[in-house]
Design a protein around this motif. Structure first.
Motif, PDB file in Angstrom:
ATOM      1  N   LEU A 108     -11.543  -5.629  10.538  1.00  0.00           N
ATOM      2  CA  LEU A 108     -10.442  -6.338   9.900  1.00  0.00           C
ATOM      3  C   LEU A 108      -9.108  -5.753  10.338  1.00  0.00           C
ATOM      4  CD1 LEU A 108     -11.883  -6.728   6.288  1.00  0.00           C
ATOM      5  CD2 LEU A 108     -12.059  -8.301   8.226  1.00  0.00           C
ATOM      6  N   THR A 109      -8.127  -6.627  10.487  1.00  0.00           N
ATOM      7  CA  THR A 109      -6.803  -6.236  10.953  1.00  0.00           C
ATOM      8  C   THR A 109      -5.785  -6.502   9.856  1.00  0.00           C
ATOM      9  OG1 THR A 109      -7.421  -6.832  13.213  1.00  0.00           O
ATOM     10  CG2 THR A 109      -5.067  -6.570  12.748  1.00  0.00           C
ATOM     11  N   ALA A 110      -4.958  -5.513   9.549  1.00  0.00           N
ATOM     12  CA  ALA A 110      -3.937  -5.685   8.522  1.00  0.00           C
ATOM     13  C   ALA A 110      -2.738  -6.446   9.101  1.00  0.00           C
ATOM     14  CB  ALA A 110      -3.470  -4.324   8.011  1.00  0.00           C
ATOM     15  N   ASN A 140      -8.757 -12.145   8.505  1.00  0.00           N
ATOM     16  CA  ASN A 140      -8.276 -12.065   9.883  1.00  0.00           C
ATOM     17  C   ASN A 140      -7.718 -13.406  10.352  1.00  0.00           C
ATOM     18  OD1 ASN A 140      -8.889  -9.386  10.285  1.00  0.00           O
ATOM     19  ND2 ASN A 140     -10.667  -9.748  11.591  1.00  0.00           N
ATOM     20  N   GLU A 141      -8.138 -14.483   9.697  1.00  0.00           N
ATOM     21  CA  GLU A 141      -7.713 -15.825  10.087  1.00  0.00           C
ATOM     22  C   GLU A 141      -6.429 -16.259   9.390  1.00  0.00           C
ATOM     23  OE1 GLU A 141      -9.444 -17.902  12.200  1.00  0.00           O
ATOM     24  OE2 GLU A 141     -11.339 -16.826  12.446  1.00  0.00           O
ATOM     25  N   ALA A 197     -10.794   5.084  -1.533  1.00  0.00           N
ATOM     26  CA  ALA A 197     -11.138   4.944  -0.113  1.00  0.00           C
ATOM     27  C   ALA A 197     -11.968   3.693   0.167  1.00  0.00           C
ATOM     28  CB  ALA A 197     -11.884   6.177   0.374  1.00  0.00           C
ATOM     29  N   ALA A 198     -12.257   2.878  -0.849  1.00  0.00           N
ATOM     30  CA  ALA A 198     -13.073   1.679  -0.649  1.00  0.00           C
ATOM     31  C   ALA A 198     -12.462   0.774   0.411  1.00  0.00           C
ATOM     32  CB  ALA A 198     -13.209   0.914  -1.963  1.00  0.00           C
ATOM     33  N   ILE A 199     -13.318   0.170   1.224  1.00  0.00           N
ATOM     34  CA  ILE A 199     -12.857  -0.739   2.268  1.00  0.00           C
ATOM     35  C   ILE A 199     -13.453  -2.123   2.044  1.00  0.00           C
ATOM     36  CG2 ILE A 199     -12.610   1.118   3.960  1.00  0.00           C
ATOM     37  CD1 ILE A 199     -15.219   0.168   5.246  1.00  0.00           C
ATOM     38  N   VAL A 200     -12.805  -3.128   2.611  1.00  0.00           N
ATOM     39  CA  VAL A 200     -13.370  -4.470   2.624  1.00  0.00           C
ATOM     40  C   VAL A 200     -14.381  -4.525   3.761  1.00  0.00           C
ATOM     41  CG1 VAL A 200     -12.930  -6.929   2.968  1.00  0.00           C
ATOM     42  CG2 VAL A 200     -11.337  -5.549   1.608  1.00  0.00           C
ATOM     43  N   ARG A 240      -3.721  -1.902   3.846  1.00  0.00           N
ATOM     44  CA  ARG A 240      -4.039  -1.033   4.989  1.00  0.00           C
ATOM     45  C   ARG A 240      -5.245  -0.146   4.668  1.00  0.00           C
ATOM     46  NH1 ARG A 240       1.684  -0.957   5.552  1.00  0.00           N
ATOM     47  NH2 ARG A 240       1.849   0.919   4.284  1.00  0.00           N
ATOM     48  N   ARG A 241      -5.306   0.342   3.432  1.00  0.00           N
ATOM     49  CA  ARG A 241      -6.475   1.141   3.051  1.00  0.00           C
ATOM     50  C   ARG A 241      -7.741   0.305   3.055  1.00  0.00           C
ATOM     51  NH1 ARG A 241      -6.773   2.958  -2.156  1.00  0.00           N
ATOM     52  NH2 ARG A 241      -4.788   2.174  -2.890  1.00  0.00           N
ATOM     53  N   ARG A 242      -7.658  -0.901   2.501  1.00  0.00           N
ATOM     54  CA  ARG A 242      -8.838  -1.754   2.409  1.00  0.00           C
ATOM     55  C   ARG A 242      -9.327  -2.211   3.789  1.00  0.00           C
ATOM     56  NH1 ARG A 242      -9.413   0.464  -1.981  1.00  0.00           N
ATOM     57  NH2 ARG A 242      -8.955  -0.569  -3.957  1.00  0.00           N
ATOM     58  N   CYS A 243      -8.442  -2.226   4.783  1.00  0.00           N
ATOM     59  CA  CYS A 243      -8.866  -2.564   6.149  1.00  0.00           C
ATOM     60  C   CYS A 243      -9.776  -1.498   6.737  1.00  0.00           C
ATOM     61  CB  CYS A 243      -7.648  -2.733   7.055  1.00  0.00           C
ATOM     62  SG  CYS A 243      -6.933  -4.375   7.009  1.00  0.00           S
ATOM     63  N   GLY A 244      -9.687  -0.268   6.233  1.00  0.00           N
ATOM     64  CA  GLY A 244     -10.587   0.788   6.667  1.00  0.00           C
ATOM     65  C   GLY A 244     -10.236   1.425   7.997  1.00  0.00           C
ATOM     66  N   VAL A 245      -8.973   1.328   8.404  1.00  0.00           N
ATOM     67  CA  VAL A 245      -8.570   1.866   9.704  1.00  0.00           C
ATOM     68  C   VAL A 245      -8.886   3.356   9.810  1.00  0.00           C
ATOM     69  CG1 VAL A 245      -6.593   2.293  11.218  1.00  0.00           C
ATOM     70  CG2 VAL A 245      -6.767   0.128   9.994  1.00  0.00           C
ATOM     71  N   ALA A 246      -8.667   4.097   8.732  1.00  0.00           N
ATOM     72  CA  ALA A 246      -8.851   5.550   8.775  1.00  0.00           C
ATOM     73  C   ALA A 246     -10.307   5.962   8.932  1.00  0.00           C
ATOM     74  CB  ALA A 246      -8.272   6.183   7.504  1.00  0.00           C
ATOM     75  N   TYR A 247     -11.240   5.019   8.720  1.00  0.00           N
ATOM     76  CA  TYR A 247     -12.659   5.382   8.735  1.00  0.00           C
ATOM     77  C   TYR A 247     -13.421   4.810   9.923  1.00  0.00           C
ATOM     78  CZ  TYR A 247     -11.404   6.862   4.111  1.00  0.00           C
ATOM     79  OH  TYR A 247     -10.778   7.486   3.063  1.00  0.00           O
TER      80      TYR A 247
END
Length: 276
Positions: free
Chosen positions: A234-236, A83-84, A108-111, A245-252
């Motif tokens: 986290l923000t992409a 994010n930084e 579907a794994a996220i950070v 975008r998937r790793r950011c986890g927005v969908a979840y």
């Protein structure tokens, strides 16, 4: 010499995996950690070191200084690095790391978190020198991994610099073992700068004591299945790849209302229909 056996079943397709992946997956399953050397090039390694130093200094200043962070056990740690500075997404998308994450946790794994650790010199204390799991306060284990750490050694891990120490196979047992057992079986990692240590998040580990004359820096990117909560949202970046975008986890992330939840389902249904 070929290893001889009989009555032994191998997973389907295992013979088609490259040697490094076979070794990494077997290490992770049986001992809970593995190492991939030479994963970060020289220029990127230098840029990551400089970026971590810069982010740690900025976060420390924003919170009120080193003493304020020491008061909550946070000194020498920088959080939510990607994010930084978008540069840190490089560590979350390394091809070999991604291959292991996709295999063990799925697409579907996220950070869950991405934290920098700077181990001070002179054998000073640090929060990460205490034994812990990266899913803390859990006394159970699962039959398959639900979170995997990717620990990048920005500086060399050695007995002198205090490389991370793991307790082999501890991801298989819920309870923390005795001191005597730990003394017999703990395993200190020695890793050249630019290496990635992958580990099951339920494997007990701790940072070593740095007896060298320079800080030892590392970045841990923790991936998890989306039923687990992120430490920091986290923000992409605006130009992020589909993988980021998937790793950011927005969908979840939890929907703000039932209507918002259904709107998301409708959008995904339409996209699936358009793609078919």
């Amino acid at each position: 010499m070929t290893l001889q056996s009989y009555g032994v079943m191998q997973p389907p397709g295992a013979d088609k995996d490259p040697d490094w992946l076979v070794r990494a997956l077997e290490d992770l399953e049986r001992v809970g950690f593995t190492m991939l050397t030479d994963q970060i090039e020289g220029d990127l390694l230098a840029a990551l070191r400089a970026a971590l130093d810069r982010v740690l200094a900025a976060q420390t200043q924003r919170f009120g200084g080193v003493a304020a962070l020491e008061g909550i056990g946070e000194a020498g740690q920088a959080r939510a690095l990607c994010n930084e500075d978008p540069l840190f997404w490089e560590l979350a998308t390394l091809p070999r790391v991604d291959a292991v994450i996709e295999r063990l946790l799925g697409p579907a794994a996220i950070v869950m978190q991405q934290n920098g650790v700077v181990m001070p010199t002179g054998a000073q204390g640090h929060q990460q020198q205490r034994w812990h799991r990266d899913l803390p306060y859990q006394s159970w284990v699962s039959s398959a991994p639900i979170a995997i750490g990717a620990l990048c050694a920005l500086d060399a891990f050695s007995a002198q610099s205090g490389g991370t120490t793991f307790l082999p196979a501890s991801h298989r047992f819920g309870a923390f073992p005795s001191e005597e057992f730990i003394r017999r079986w703990e395993h200190g990692i020695e890793a050249p700068a630019g290496s990635i240590i992958l580990f099951d998040a339920m494997t007990f580990h701790r940072g070593g004591i740095n007896r060298g004359d320079a800080p030892r820096r590392a970045i841990n990117t923790l991936f998890g299945v989306p039923l687990l909560a992120q430490q920091v949202t986290l923000t992409a970046p605006a130009d992020a790849s589909e993988l980021i975008r998937r790793r950011c986890g927005v969908a979840y992330r939890p929907a703000g209302s039932a209507d918002e939840y259904r709107a998301g389902r409708l959008a995904r249904t339409r996209k699936a229909s358009d793609d078919s």
